[in-house]
Design a protein around this motif. Sequence first.
Motif, PDB file in Angstrom:
ATOM      1  N   GLU A 196      48.785  58.192  22.823  1.00 20.45           N
ATOM      2  CA  GLU A 196      47.400  58.362  22.673  1.00 20.45           C
ATOM      3  C   GLU A 196      46.481  57.337  22.950  1.00 20.45           C
ATOM      4  N   LEU A 197      45.328  57.541  22.851  1.00 24.74           N
ATOM      5  CA  LEU A 197      44.210  56.683  23.247  1.00 24.74           C
ATOM      6  C   LEU A 197      43.870  55.437  22.284  1.00 24.74           C
ATOM      7  N   PRO A 198      43.574  54.274  22.516  1.00 25.75           N
ATOM      8  CA  PRO A 198      43.727  53.166  21.634  1.00 25.75           C
ATOM      9  C   PRO A 198      42.497  53.273  20.720  1.00 25.75           C
ATOM     10  N   ASP A 199      42.677  52.764  19.634  1.00 24.43           N
ATOM     11  CA  ASP A 199      41.237  52.878  18.533  1.00 24.43           C
ATOM     12  C   ASP A 199      40.735  51.552  18.508  1.00 24.43           C
ATOM     13  N   ARG A 200      41.157  50.591  19.029  1.00 21.90           N
ATOM     14  CA  ARG A 200      40.733  49.457  18.773  1.00 21.90           C
ATOM     15  C   ARG A 200      40.993  48.173  20.095  1.00 21.90           C
ATOM     16  N   LEU A 201      40.387  47.191  20.188  1.00 19.81           N
ATOM     17  CA  LEU A 201      40.466  46.280  21.321  1.00 19.81           C
ATOM     18  C   LEU A 201      40.239  44.972  20.593  1.00 19.81           C
ATOM     19  N   ASN A 202      41.275  44.113  20.648  1.00 17.84           N
ATOM     20  CA  ASN A 202      41.031  42.777  20.015  1.00 17.84           C
ATOM     21  C   ASN A 202      40.951  41.842  20.873  1.00 17.84           C
ATOM     22  N   LEU A 257      41.136  38.271  28.345  1.00 18.63           N
ATOM     23  CA  LEU A 257      40.065  38.681  27.133  1.00 18.63           C
ATOM     24  C   LEU A 257      41.086  38.725  25.863  1.00 18.63           C
ATOM     25  N   PHE A 258      42.285  39.154  26.033  1.00 17.55           N
ATOM     26  CA  PHE A 258      43.037  39.355  24.835  1.00 17.55           C
ATOM     27  C   PHE A 258      43.649  38.161  24.413  1.00 17.55           C
ATOM     28  N   LEU A 259      43.658  36.974  25.080  1.00 22.55           N
ATOM     29  CA  LEU A 259      44.000  35.737  24.653  1.00 22.55           C
ATOM     30  C   LEU A 259      43.421  34.797  24.032  1.00 22.55           C
ATOM     31  N   GLU A 260      43.921  34.019  22.975  1.00 29.06           N
ATOM     32  CA  GLU A 260      42.967  33.051  22.258  1.00 29.06           C
ATOM     33  C   GLU A 260      42.099  32.246  23.182  1.00 29.06           C
ATOM     34  N   TRP A 274      51.459  37.636  27.224  1.00 29.28           N
ATOM     35  CA  TRP A 274      51.166  39.092  27.585  1.00 29.28           C
ATOM     36  C   TRP A 274      51.605  40.336  26.584  1.00 29.28           C
ATOM     37  N   LYS A 275      52.238  39.601  25.654  1.00 31.40           N
ATOM     38  CA  LYS A 275      52.650  40.549  24.370  1.00 31.40           C
ATOM     39  C   LYS A 275      51.059  40.846  23.726  1.00 31.40           C
ATOM     40  N   LEU A 276      50.192  39.941  23.804  1.00 30.04           N
ATOM     41  CA  LEU A 276      48.965  40.312  23.161  1.00 30.04           C
ATOM     42  C   LEU A 276      48.019  41.267  23.861  1.00 30.04           C
ATOM     43  N   VAL A 277      48.560  41.580  25.174  1.00 35.68           N
ATOM     44  CA  VAL A 277      47.432  42.441  26.077  1.00 35.68           C
ATOM     45  C   VAL A 277      48.156  44.125  25.618  1.00 35.68           C
ATOM     46  N   PRO A 278      47.199  44.940  25.243  1.00 35.47           N
ATOM     47  CA  PRO A 278      47.658  46.186  24.838  1.00 35.47           C
ATOM     48  C   PRO A 278      48.636  47.014  26.061  1.00 35.47           C
TER      49      PRO A 278
END
Length: 259
Positions: free
Chosen positions: A88-94, A198-201, A247-251
């Motif tokens: 399904e669609l994502p509900d958040r972007l960290n 963007l998803f990395l520290e 890359w595990k941090l990337v959705p």
Amino acid sequence: MTSPQPRSKISLKSVNDELPEYTVRVSDRAKCVRLSISVEDGLEVVIPVNYDHKKIPEIVQKKRAWIVRNQLKLAQREAFLQSQAPHELPDRLNLRSLGEEWHIEYQQIATKSRAITIQESKAQLQLTVKGDINDVEACKFFLKQWLIQKADRHFSECLHNISHRAKLPYRAMTVRSQKTLWGSCSRDRNISLNYKLLFLEAAVVEYVLLHELCHTVHMNHSDKFWNLVSKFEPNYKILDKSLNQAWKLVPAWLDLQAL
Ligand SMILES: [Zn+2]
């Protein structure tokens, strides 16, 4: 009568001796032969102009262990992504690099054009996706465009600051969507950065930017290059190593998109 070798043994041997499948790309920039493995292109042999094609099989043969190891790594990564991918669609972007966790809401709205719009509320870190939200692929596509724009703004500023601080000028920056590269730097000092950073520290992202800026001086990973990196980031070894798993941090839904 001579006794032939058992068939199975022969065929097993021939399978083992068979070279992995590869494509050859002639590059006017390549100075020596280089192998690369990616999801998009498989195994690619990059050769300089005028290179003798007959030498290629031997090189592939010599690099067999490296090829098998990297093909396995890639296959494991794909398997991990498949197991993580939400349907399904994502509900958040960290967005760790910005210290922002955005929440996403979806609103089904009938539109003639079937267009999807994304409304941004910065104060609440909320995105509202409006339109035909049953079209999951379209929603993902527009979310990705939003991310690319965000990356473009943010990384332009970061790169400018680091370049200024380190006195390492570059020509231009572009944000791209690559599957296995975090960043690259061309001979003309154009730097490409993957929006998935963007998803990395933030510290890791700063390291990637610095790494690419140091390539404006040394177009390789020689000792001279690493000395230059260490001048600005003494912790570079740990940061560089952390990229292997980053890359595990990337959705997963972003990596599996054929967009
Ligand atoms: Zn590099």
